[in-house]
Design an enzyme around this catalytic site. Sequence first.
Site, PDB file in Angstrom:
ATOM      1  N   LEU A  34      16.873 -23.785 -11.181  1.00  0.00           N
ATOM      2  CA  LEU A  34      15.803 -22.778 -11.277  1.00  0.00           C
ATOM      3  C   LEU A  34      16.275 -21.494 -11.972  1.00  0.00           C
ATOM      4  O   LEU A  34      15.667 -20.444 -11.791  1.00  0.00           O
ATOM      5  CB  LEU A  34      15.201 -22.461  -9.899  1.00  0.00           C
ATOM      6  N   PHE A  73      17.568 -32.648 -19.193  1.00  0.00           N
ATOM      7  CA  PHE A  73      17.010 -31.522 -19.958  1.00  0.00           C
ATOM      8  C   PHE A  73      17.721 -30.209 -19.640  1.00  0.00           C
ATOM      9  O   PHE A  73      17.417 -29.195 -20.247  1.00  0.00           O
ATOM     10  CB  PHE A  73      15.533 -31.320 -19.587  1.00  0.00           C
ATOM     11  N   ALA A  75      19.619 -27.149 -19.619  1.00  0.00           N
ATOM     12  CA  ALA A  75      20.447 -26.440 -20.603  1.00  0.00           C
ATOM     13  C   ALA A  75      19.834 -25.081 -20.891  1.00  0.00           C
ATOM     14  O   ALA A  75      18.640 -24.873 -20.671  1.00  0.00           O
ATOM     15  CB  ALA A  75      20.522 -27.223 -21.910  1.00  0.00           C
ATOM     16  N   TYR A 141      24.300 -22.637 -29.710  1.00  0.00           N
ATOM     17  CA  TYR A 141      23.394 -23.552 -29.016  1.00  0.00           C
ATOM     18  C   TYR A 141      23.534 -24.952 -29.609  1.00  0.00           C
ATOM     19  O   TYR A 141      23.799 -25.931 -28.887  1.00  0.00           O
ATOM     20  CB  TYR A 141      21.947 -23.041 -29.118  1.00  0.00           C
ATOM     21  N   PHE A 169      12.881 -31.399 -32.565  1.00  0.00           N
ATOM     22  CA  PHE A 169      12.538 -30.318 -33.475  1.00  0.00           C
ATOM     23  C   PHE A 169      11.800 -29.275 -32.607  1.00  0.00           C
ATOM     24  O   PHE A 169      12.316 -28.948 -31.551  1.00  0.00           O
ATOM     25  CB  PHE A 169      11.831 -30.902 -34.705  1.00  0.00           C
ATOM     26  N   LEU A 190       7.813 -19.028 -30.871  1.00  0.00           N
ATOM     27  CA  LEU A 190       6.749 -18.549 -31.753  1.00  0.00           C
ATOM     28  C   LEU A 190       5.343 -18.807 -31.203  1.00  0.00           C
ATOM     29  O   LEU A 190       4.536 -17.876 -31.115  1.00  0.00           O
ATOM     30  CB  LEU A 190       6.916 -19.201 -33.139  1.00  0.00           C
ATOM     31  N   ARG A 221       9.333 -25.057 -39.795  1.00  0.00           N
ATOM     32  CA  ARG A 221       9.771 -25.889 -38.673  1.00  0.00           C
ATOM     33  C   ARG A 221       8.827 -27.074 -38.507  1.00  0.00           C
ATOM     34  O   ARG A 221       7.679 -27.041 -38.939  1.00  0.00           O
ATOM     35  CB  ARG A 221       9.764 -25.083 -37.359  1.00  0.00           C
ATOM     36  N   GLY A 284      21.032 -16.825 -36.902  1.00  0.00           N
ATOM     37  CA  GLY A 284      21.167 -18.224 -36.481  1.00  0.00           C
ATOM     38  C   GLY A 284      20.035 -19.129 -36.921  1.00  0.00           C
ATOM     39  O   GLY A 284      20.045 -20.323 -36.615  1.00  0.00           O
ATOM     40  N   ASP A 285      19.033 -18.590 -37.634  1.00  0.00           N
ATOM     41  CA  ASP A 285      17.873 -19.404 -38.041  1.00  0.00           C
ATOM     42  C   ASP A 285      18.077 -20.058 -39.406  1.00  0.00           C
ATOM     43  O   ASP A 285      18.176 -19.358 -40.415  1.00  0.00           O
ATOM     44  CB  ASP A 285      16.620 -18.517 -38.153  1.00  0.00           C
TER      45      ASP A 285
HETATM   46  N1  UDP Z   1       9.745 -16.688 -34.988  1.00  0.00           N
HETATM   47  C1  UDP Z   1       9.143 -15.548 -35.493  1.00  0.00           C
HETATM   48  N2  UDP Z   1       8.674 -14.618 -34.603  1.00  0.00           N
HETATM   49  C2  UDP Z   1       8.792 -14.758 -33.257  1.00  0.00           C
HETATM   50  C3  UDP Z   1       9.392 -15.935 -32.759  1.00  0.00           C
HETATM   51  C4  UDP Z   1       9.874 -16.872 -33.656  1.00  0.00           C
HETATM   52  O1  UDP Z   1       9.028 -15.377 -36.708  1.00  0.00           O
HETATM   53  O2  UDP Z   1       8.352 -13.849 -32.522  1.00  0.00           O
HETATM   54  C5  UDP Z   1      10.250 -17.717 -35.927  1.00  0.00           C
HETATM   55  C6  UDP Z   1      11.726 -18.055 -35.790  1.00  0.00           C
HETATM   56  O3  UDP Z   1      12.506 -17.202 -36.588  1.00  0.00           O
HETATM   57  C7  UDP Z   1      11.775 -19.498 -36.251  1.00  0.00           C
HETATM   58  C8  UDP Z   1      10.396 -20.057 -35.865  1.00  0.00           C
HETATM   59  O4  UDP Z   1       9.563 -18.907 -35.635  1.00  0.00           O
HETATM   60  O5  UDP Z   1      11.885 -19.575 -37.661  1.00  0.00           O
HETATM   61  C9  UDP Z   1      10.426 -20.893 -34.582  1.00  0.00           C
HETATM   62  O6  UDP Z   1      11.145 -20.161 -33.594  1.00  0.00           O
HETATM   63  P1  UDP Z   1      11.164 -20.587 -32.083  1.00  0.00           P
HETATM   64  O7  UDP Z   1      11.929 -19.515 -31.352  1.00  0.00           O
HETATM   65  O8  UDP Z   1       9.781 -20.878 -31.619  1.00  0.00           O
HETATM   66  O9  UDP Z   1      11.943 -21.966 -32.047  1.00  0.00           O
HETATM   67  P2  UDP Z   1      13.406 -22.386 -32.608  1.00  0.00           P
HETATM   68  O10 UDP Z   1      13.194 -22.799 -34.042  1.00  0.00           O
HETATM   69  O11 UDP Z   1      14.313 -21.238 -32.436  1.00  0.00           O
HETATM   70  O12 UDP Z   1      13.768 -23.532 -31.730  1.00  0.00           O
END
Ligand code: UDP
Length: 328
Positions: A34, A73, A75, A141, A169, A190, A221, A284-285
């Site tokens: 939790l 799951f 993590a 991660y 994904f 997002l 994505r 990291g994106d």
């Molecule tokens: N993102 C964004 N604004 C936000 C949250 C996320 O532009 O407030 C972008 C983020 O940079 C990524 C995509 O949306 O390119 C998906 O991010 P999310 O955190 O949902 O999932 P992740 O890809 O990190 O698993």
Amino acid sequence: METILVAGGAGYIGSHMVALLVERGYDVVVVDNLSTGHAQAVKGARFYEGDLRDGDFLEKVFSENRIHGVINFAAFSLVAESVADPLKYYNNNVGGATGILTAMKNHGVKRIVFSSTAATYGEPEKQPIEESDRTNPINPYGGSKLAIEGLLRWCDEAYGIKYAALRYFNAAGANTDAGIGEDHHPETHLIPIVLQCALGKRDHVGIFGDDYPTPDGTCVRDYIHVRDLVEAHLLALEYLDKGGQSGPFNLGNGNGYSVKEIIEAARKVTGMAIPAFVEPRRPGDPPTLIASNRKAEEALGWKPRRDLEQMIHDAWVWHKEHPEGYEG
Ligand code: UDP
């Protein structure tokens, strides 16, 4: 009926897994500490609160139940947080996986379906990404998940524990019938953020960078409905039961959507304005992640059936009904 242990079953994807297993008549045991999950999200399963790194705790769970297979799951899963605190990620994620594999080995449990991630690929050389493509994570991660995939391979060789490492994904959507959905504190993903704007709980959504090498400059994505995702786990368990070969499987739709496209789609579904402004990139994106799901389709017989509109619609229903998440 067989007993399936769901580790992290109180979390977003885990709780949807539990709902599907219960629906299909499985006996379900959930373990969760939790730390990010919600006890209210666990419906119809026996719940043990505890940590996968606690050997005595797992010993009790595995002694009290005849576990047929494990779905893990549990993590931490935030890219930006992992960049800031890699030790926290390796300790929890790799430590937790080590704990559950140790209990499995001690109790002769031979099947595990594991939540891996597209973040294991880093910045892929081509799209859509195939499982045989190079893995080279660009954040801790993804690094922690790839380390566990390595561990799974060795445990298969040494102890005959068969595994499916499912490389997710971007999960989205909710189970509107079961009344479960996505609830993170703080929320960083997002689609929930966009929907919180539509609900008036935030005044805008920040677009993290619009100078990426993508058609509109924002990150692309591959979004997959959480229900499609958990159906793949059940198929993966069946596949392992039938003697299928251990390994990684991508779980995505095979379509990419940019951040701007997601915001636009949410405006259509909700009918709300959703103000959005460009902000700096998030560390990291990678620019683009799109799955080839050919392997999952061929080996597991899996086919995602729910499109982006349905994901946003189902998430919207959940957010409207639970504006404060599970606490509301
Ligand atoms: N993102 C964004 N604004 C936000 C949250 C996320 O532009 O407030 C972008 C983020 O940079 C990524 C995509 O949306 O390119 C998906 O991010 P999310 O955190 O949902 O999932 P992740 O890809 O990190 O698993």
